[in-house]
Design a protein around this motif. Structure first.
Motif, short mmCIF file in Angstrom:
data_model
loop_
_atom_site.label_atom_id
_atom_site.label_comp_id
_atom_site.label_asym_id
_atom_site.label_seq_id
_atom_site.Cartn_x
_atom_site.Cartn_y
_atom_site.Cartn_z
N ILE A 95 47.10 55.16 12.56
CA ILE A 95 46.29 56.35 12.85
C ILE A 95 46.96 57.61 12.32
N PHE A 96 48.26 57.75 12.57
CA PHE A 96 48.98 58.97 12.19
C PHE A 96 49.53 58.94 10.76
N ASN A 97 49.52 57.77 10.11
CA ASN A 97 50.11 57.63 8.79
C ASN A 97 51.57 58.10 8.77
N HIS A 98 52.27 57.81 9.84
CA HIS A 98 53.65 58.26 9.98
C HIS A 98 54.35 57.30 10.94
N TRP A 99 55.61 56.99 10.69
CA TRP A 99 56.36 56.08 11.55
C TRP A 99 56.98 56.77 12.74
N GLY A 100 57.18 58.10 12.68
CA GLY A 100 57.91 58.81 13.73
C GLY A 100 57.06 59.33 14.87
N TYR A 101 55.88 59.86 14.58
CA TYR A 101 55.06 60.48 15.63
C TYR A 101 54.67 59.49 16.74
N PRO A 102 54.36 58.24 16.42
CA PRO A 102 54.08 57.31 17.51
C PRO A 102 55.26 57.10 18.47
N LEU A 103 56.48 57.28 17.96
CA LEU A 103 57.63 57.17 18.86
C LEU A 103 57.62 58.27 19.92
N LEU A 104 57.15 59.46 19.55
CA LEU A 104 56.99 60.53 20.54
C LEU A 104 56.04 60.10 21.65
N ILE A 105 54.95 59.50 21.24
CA ILE A 105 53.92 59.09 22.20
C ILE A 105 54.44 57.96 23.09
N LEU A 106 55.22 57.06 22.51
CA LEU A 106 55.73 55.92 23.28
C LEU A 106 56.74 56.34 24.35
N THR A 107 57.23 57.59 24.30
CA THR A 107 58.17 58.04 25.35
C THR A 107 57.51 58.08 26.72
N THR A 108 56.19 58.11 26.76
CA THR A 108 55.51 58.15 28.06
C THR A 108 55.45 56.78 28.73
N ILE A 109 55.61 55.71 27.96
CA ILE A 109 55.48 54.37 28.55
C ILE A 109 56.59 54.07 29.56
N PRO A 110 57.87 54.32 29.26
CA PRO A 110 58.90 54.02 30.29
C PRO A 110 58.69 54.80 31.58
N VAL A 111 58.27 56.04 31.48
CA VAL A 111 58.05 56.82 32.71
C VAL A 111 56.81 56.30 33.44
N GLY A 112 55.82 55.86 32.70
CA GLY A 112 54.65 55.24 33.33
C GLY A 112 55.03 53.97 34.06
N VAL A 113 55.87 53.14 33.45
CA VAL A 113 56.33 51.91 34.09
C VAL A 113 57.15 52.25 35.34
N ALA A 114 58.01 53.25 35.24
CA ALA A 114 58.79 53.67 36.41
C ALA A 114 57.86 54.17 37.51
N GLY A 115 56.83 54.92 37.15
CA GLY A 115 55.87 55.39 38.14
C GLY A 115 55.15 54.23 38.81
N GLY A 116 54.82 53.20 38.05
CA GLY A 116 54.19 52.02 38.62
C GLY A 116 55.09 51.30 39.61
N LEU A 117 56.37 51.19 39.27
CA LEU A 117 57.32 50.56 40.20
C LEU A 117 57.50 51.38 41.47
N VAL A 118 57.57 52.71 41.31
CA VAL A 118 57.68 53.59 42.48
C VAL A 118 56.44 53.46 43.35
N GLY A 119 55.27 53.41 42.73
CA GLY A 119 54.03 53.26 43.49
C GLY A 119 53.99 51.96 44.27
N LEU A 120 54.44 50.88 43.65
CA LEU A 120 54.47 49.59 44.34
C LEU A 120 55.45 49.63 45.52
N ALA A 121 56.60 50.26 45.31
CA ALA A 121 57.58 50.39 46.40
C ALA A 121 57.02 51.26 47.53
N LEU A 122 56.35 52.36 47.18
CA LEU A 122 55.76 53.22 48.21
C LEU A 122 54.68 52.50 48.99
N LEU A 123 53.84 51.75 48.28
CA LEU A 123 52.78 51.01 48.96
C LEU A 123 53.37 50.03 49.96
#
Length: 184
Positions: A16-44
């Motif tokens: 989509i971006f025709n670039h190898w680097g910009y998607p890496l910026l976007i992928l930085t949200t995945i680890p925090v999303g996974v951490a949020g999911g684990l926190v949510g499961l622990a809170l529940l």
């Protein structure tokens, strides 16, 4: 499966971006999303185990295979908002804006769609996560992981991602004159 899904998402964004680097910026949200999911499961599980003290049924969710599917779903959904910000910032830079102004404008114009998609996800999943009933036991883990992961990813999209995008765009801006001088 998680690594294969991550690779497919990355390669799709590279196309989509025709670039190898910009998607890496976007992928930085995945680890925090996974951490949020684990926190949510622990809170529940933490809060849900206290519900019998007030006369309600306990709500607990094991970390099972169906809950793990929530992380695969989460990976596909948390990258949507950062794509909006990074793409708009790139368009702004290409039209002549400075990196900081480009990212500020991207956040200003994309804040409403980001808030709307996150809120609709939260309110859509809230009954599955918060209201005990027939059928909710099976998919409650998926719901809580996607719900809390979306919150975590939204916070990163609105705070850390813009800062990283400015840094990358400024580095790209500094490198462009050097490349032009080397070619000329």
């Amino acid at each position: 499966n998680y690594l294969v899904a991550l690779l497919i998402i990355y390669l799709l964004m590279v196309a989509i971006f025709n670039h190898w680097g910009y998607p890496l910026l976007i992928l930085t949200t995945i680890p925090v999303g996974v951490a949020g999911g684990l926190v949510g499961l622990a809170l529940l599980n933490g809060v849900g185990s206290w519900l019998p003290l007030i006369g309600a049924a306990a709500i607990t969710q094991p970390f099972d295979m169906i809950s793990m599917l929530g992380f695969l779903i989460l990976m596909g959904t948390v990258v949507n908002n950062p794509i909006l910000v990074v793409h708009r910032a790139l368009e702004n830079v290409e039209s002549g804006m400075a990196a900081t102004q480009a990212v500020e404008e991207a956040l200003r114009t994309r804040l409403r769609p980001i808030a709307m998609s996150t809120l609709t996800t939260l309110f859509g999943l809230a009954p599955l996560v918060l209201i005990p009933g027939a059928g909710t036991e099976l998919y409650r883990g998926v719901g809580v992981i996607v719900m809390f992961g979306s919150i975590g990813a939204m916070l990163v999209t609105l705070t850390m991602l813009p800062a990283l995008t400015i840094i990358v765009l400024e580095l790209r801006g500094r490198r462009a004159p050097r490349l032009a001088a080397a070619e000329g």
